[in-house]
Design an enzyme around this catalytic site. Structure first.
Site, PDB file in Angstrom:
ATOM      1  N   ASP A  70      37.928  35.574  45.543  1.00  0.00           N
ATOM      2  CA  ASP A  70      38.688  36.687  44.967  1.00  0.00           C
ATOM      3  C   ASP A  70      37.750  37.841  44.601  1.00  0.00           C
ATOM      4  O   ASP A  70      36.527  37.663  44.477  1.00  0.00           O
ATOM      5  CB  ASP A  70      39.407  36.167  43.708  1.00  0.00           C
ATOM      6  CG  ASP A  70      40.678  36.925  43.400  1.00  0.00           C
ATOM      7  OD1 ASP A  70      40.879  38.017  43.965  1.00  0.00           O
ATOM      8  OD2 ASP A  70      41.469  36.438  42.576  1.00  0.00           O
ATOM      9  N   ASP A  81      49.555  40.187  45.515  1.00  0.00           N
ATOM     10  CA  ASP A  81      49.913  39.450  44.289  1.00  0.00           C
ATOM     11  C   ASP A  81      51.411  39.526  44.056  1.00  0.00           C
ATOM     12  O   ASP A  81      51.960  38.768  43.259  1.00  0.00           O
ATOM     13  CB  ASP A  81      49.200  40.070  43.081  1.00  0.00           C
ATOM     14  CG  ASP A  81      47.818  39.484  42.900  1.00  0.00           C
ATOM     15  OD1 ASP A  81      47.458  38.567  43.653  1.00  0.00           O
ATOM     16  OD2 ASP A  81      47.093  39.950  41.994  1.00  0.00           O
TER      17      ASP A  81
END
Ligand code: DGJ
Length: 765
Positions: free
Chosen positions: A463, A531
């Site tokens: 990430d 997301d």
């Protein structure tokens, strides 16, 4: 195939041609890029130079650089457009005149070593154009690499300082394409966090349109993919680069269009020391008659040449993040793992929060020791228990970042990007590690490597959750090198970790799709698309991303009933129907799912496994619908297709609907069958009391209990039709209107959807 004849270079791929040559002034000039044409003399493609435009600045008799289609441009000699090359010496002398000295077929494929590059096969060829700059001791090389099978030409440049002093590179684009035509629509994928890849179409008639990133990543603001579209011709471009990029499209007064693509010159310069060289990242270009063809060329190239081959069939992932955020522990994870396994999932990902004392997002990045509160018997023990259930195991990491509250920062305060002792901006409460420092690179390689080996993880989610700021490194002489040096270091780190650990499945993520690019896809099998997991929002996000990237690299998860970003309630079937167009995963609290929801998930996974190959290897396209409230996707491979038909807002009495399936064999007969799907009782409210055989409160506890075990089957659709008819459209079964019920009716409501499996019927014509 590349042929050099006289002063012309002919690059031919299976379906396209790219031709350029060297003119009498030793300038490389562009002749043609488009659908394949047989080799011939380029005279009909050349300007005749018999009159001059008013205001022209001429380098020779009736020869003005401003009106030439050039393969490389420089300023100071009458080309007033944006240029691809600009260097200066320490006295800021930026005058240049590039001239070709040599053109040759390379006997090996030369790619920029500091960046990622695609796989090479025997059929790949490369031609090199060598130039000198009359005013600087510079050698410049333009590379054209031809991927014949995939209809792709790669462009990049190398600059070599052959003098005794430093030369400053102010800009060096990877690609310049001058087209002798105008009137294009420019298609780009723009957005922000949670709203990535929104397709934008801008018609450009004059001036310059710029799409760029300045955030340190390719960014969710502007993806590096670009398409130029006219009714008969389209051009597609992308970069194999993850840092700040710059794409500009300019229309000149003479009706030509210039495309530049490469490292963003606004955030870049480079001290090129004597005898050193600098290579740009690779740019991809392709062409086709339609947007769909260009998209397909991108997809084939990325699947065949860029993305590493997966170590095992793509796993169906369970990730607990949206189901727990930081609030989890061993017990919770094991309970999820059991259910994930029962539902048929393959891989269990332990997301953010397993390390340091990270129970919220303000600490512990940079630390790699376990969170003992969450795992009192050790993370290894949890991993082993998950593995014993028959699941593969993955871990989340964010290696490029550091928290102020971390052991890493306390021990190495000088590792943070930015000016020491000055206020440094934070993003998601974190700073950036200065990858330009070799110590930092080693730290990441050692820790992530150790983690993989010691915990024997099968998968890593890498990430990166913030845009860059304070771009300053204590080890750099020229701070405008920061962005590119950071990217080079990242490439080197990723290579060092993953090249020798090919068994690890790598998924990239950057707050969702903040770094969805070919740089990352050169090392990772897939990228977390956004997301935002809301199915309706995902329709646009996935559609935009899929224009430039194949479905196989889009990581999509089915999340909870009420979406955590939009608060929208969407049926489990629609959440799946959207997510299944890509690499599938689930990301919800499985302990909150009713028995029927778990049954539905199980059936979805069984279905997905049957069509997984079609989805991940097939050709994806978006089909136009008559109704603006509908979206239609199809993926086709050989004898079958999967079609997703999605509804947005419902209204009373929707117009009759047709389902179109394109590009099938017109004479062949196909069966078309909807995927059976269950609908949960809570979707039907007060209607339930009319269908119940006994008096019941539709919102009461009995109904609530019942809804854990009972569902309503959505209308089933089954027919057959020829490919020709399917291209025109077949009439779909009716939608529920409120006037009555029949088992074939589609019970969609808002945000309803259906998947249709289309299969060739053997032996029938
Ligand atoms: C952002 C990612 O996109 C999410 O999926 C999750 O991994 C969080 N980071 C964790 O911090």
């Amino acid at each position: 195939m590349i042929e050099i004849k006289d002063k012309t270079v002919y690059c031919q791929t299976q379906n396209t041609s790219y031709w350029f040559g060297i003119n009498d002034y030793q300038h490389p000039v562009h002749y043609y890029f488009g659908p394949k044409i047989p080799l011939q003399d380029v005279a009909p493609l050349q300007r005749d130079h018999v009159v001059a435009y008013g205001s022209s600045v001429e380098l020779g008799y009736l020869y003005s650089l401003d009106q030439e289609a050039l393969e490389i441009s420089f300023s100071g000699k009458g080309d007033f457009r944006e240029v691809a090359y600009e260097i200066s010496d320490l006295k800021q002398d930026a005058l240049s005149h590039l001239r070709v000295t040599k053109v040759f077929l390379n006997d090996h494929i030369d790619f920029p070593k500091a960046f990622f590059y695609p796989r090479i096969t025997d059929s790949v060829q490369q031609v090199v154009v060598q130039l000198v700059d009359d005013y600087h001791p510079i050698r410049l090389e333009l590379f054209y690499t031809v991927y014949e099978e995939e209809d792709v030409i790669l462009r990049h440049q190398r600059i070599i300082n052959e003098g005794a002093d430093i030369v400053l590179i102010n800009r060096l684009m990877s690609l310049q394409l001058d087209l002798n035509e105008q009137g294009f629509e420019v298609i780009t994928a723009n957005g922000t966090w949670g709203r990535e890849a929104q397709l934008t179409k801008d018609r450009i008639n004059s001036g310059t349109l710029i799409h760029q990133s300045r955030t340190g990543a390719s960014s969710n603001l502007s993806n590096p993919g670009l398409i130029l579209k006219k009714p008969q011709i389209c051009y597609g471009f992308n970069l194999i680069y993850s840092g700040n990029h710059y794409n500009s499209v300019s229309v000149n007064y003479d009706g030509s269009t210039r495309v530049l693509s490469g490292i963003n010159p606004q955030t870049f310069s480079w001290n090129l020391k004597p005898q050193e060289s600098f290579e740009t990242p690779l740019a991809i270009c392709t062409t086709g008659h339609t947007e769909a063809q260009v998209s397909n060329h991108f997809h084939q190239f990325i699947k065949n040449r860029i993305v590493p081959t997966a170590p095992f069939p793509k796993p169906i992932t369970y990730n607990h993040w949206e189901g727990t955020f930081f609030d989890y522990n061993h017990k919770k994870l094991i309970s999820f793992a059991k259910k994930a396994k029962e539902c048929g999932m393959d891989l269990f990902v332990i997301d953010d929060g397993w390390f340091g004392k990270r129970d919220q997002d303000n600490c512990s990045l940079g630390d790699y020791f376990e969170n003992t509160n969450k795992f009192p018997q050790g993370l290894k023990n949890t991993i082993q228990q998950i593995r014993d259930l028959g699941l593969k195991v993955g871990l989340w990491v964010e290696p490029e970042m550091i928290s102020e509250d971390s052991e890493c920062y306390r021990q190495h305060p000088h590792w943070v990007v930015g000016k020491p002792n000055h206020l440094r901006a934070k993003g998601r409460n974190q700073w950036i590690l200065d990858l330009c420092q070799t110590e930092v690179q080693d730290y990441i390689v050692d820790h992530v490597g150790r983690l993989i080996d010691e915990y024997q993880v099968d998968y890593i989610k890498w990430d990166m959750n913030r845009h860059h700021s304070d771009q300053f490194s204590c080890v750099l002489e020229n701070q405008k090198e920061f962005d590119v040096r950071f990217q080079m270091a990242l490439v080197s780190i990723l290579r060092r970790i993953f090249i020798e650990r090919k068994h690890v499945f790598l998924e990239m993520c950057s707050s969702g799709g903040n770094r969805f690019d070919l740089g990352m896809l050169s090392v990772a099998q897939q990228i977390w698309t956004s997301d935002n997991t809301d199915a309706m929002d995902r329709l646009k996000i996935q559609e935009g991303t899929a224009l430039f990237y194949p479905l196989s690299v889009l990581s999509n998860h089915v999340s909870g009933k009420i979406n955590t970003q939009t608060l929208r309630k969407t049926s489990l079937s629609t959440r799946f129907n959207v997510a299944c167009f890509g690499a599938l995963g689930y990301e919800l609290d499985l302990n909150l799912c009713s028995k029927v929801e778990l049954d539905e998930i199980k059936e979805q996974i069984e279905f997905y496994k049957k069509v997984q190959e079609l989805i991940l290897k097939g050709d994806f396209m978006v089909t136009e619908t008559d109704n603006p409230n509908r979206v239609c996707w199809q993926v086709k491979n050989g004898k079958q297709a999967l079609v997703g038909y999605f509804g947005k807002m419902n209204s009373g009495l929707q117009p009759r609907e047709k389902l179109r399936v394109l590009d099938l064999e017109s004479q062949t007969m196909y069966s078309i069958e909807s995927k059976p799907q269950r609908l949960m009782l809570d979707q039907f409210g007060e209607l339930l009391k009319h269908v119940a055989k006994f008096p019941i409160h539709p919102y009461g506890s009995i109904m609530n209990l019942l809804s854990h075990y009972k569902t309503i089957q959505d209308g089933v659709f089954k027919t057959s039709a020829s490919g020709a008819l399917l291209a025109q459209g077949i009439v779909l079964n009716d939608l529920y209107l409120g006037t009555g019920y029949h088992e074939s009716i589609r019970l969609w409501g808002d945000f309803g959807s259906t998947l249709y499996v289309v299969k060739e019927i053997e032996n029938e014509t």
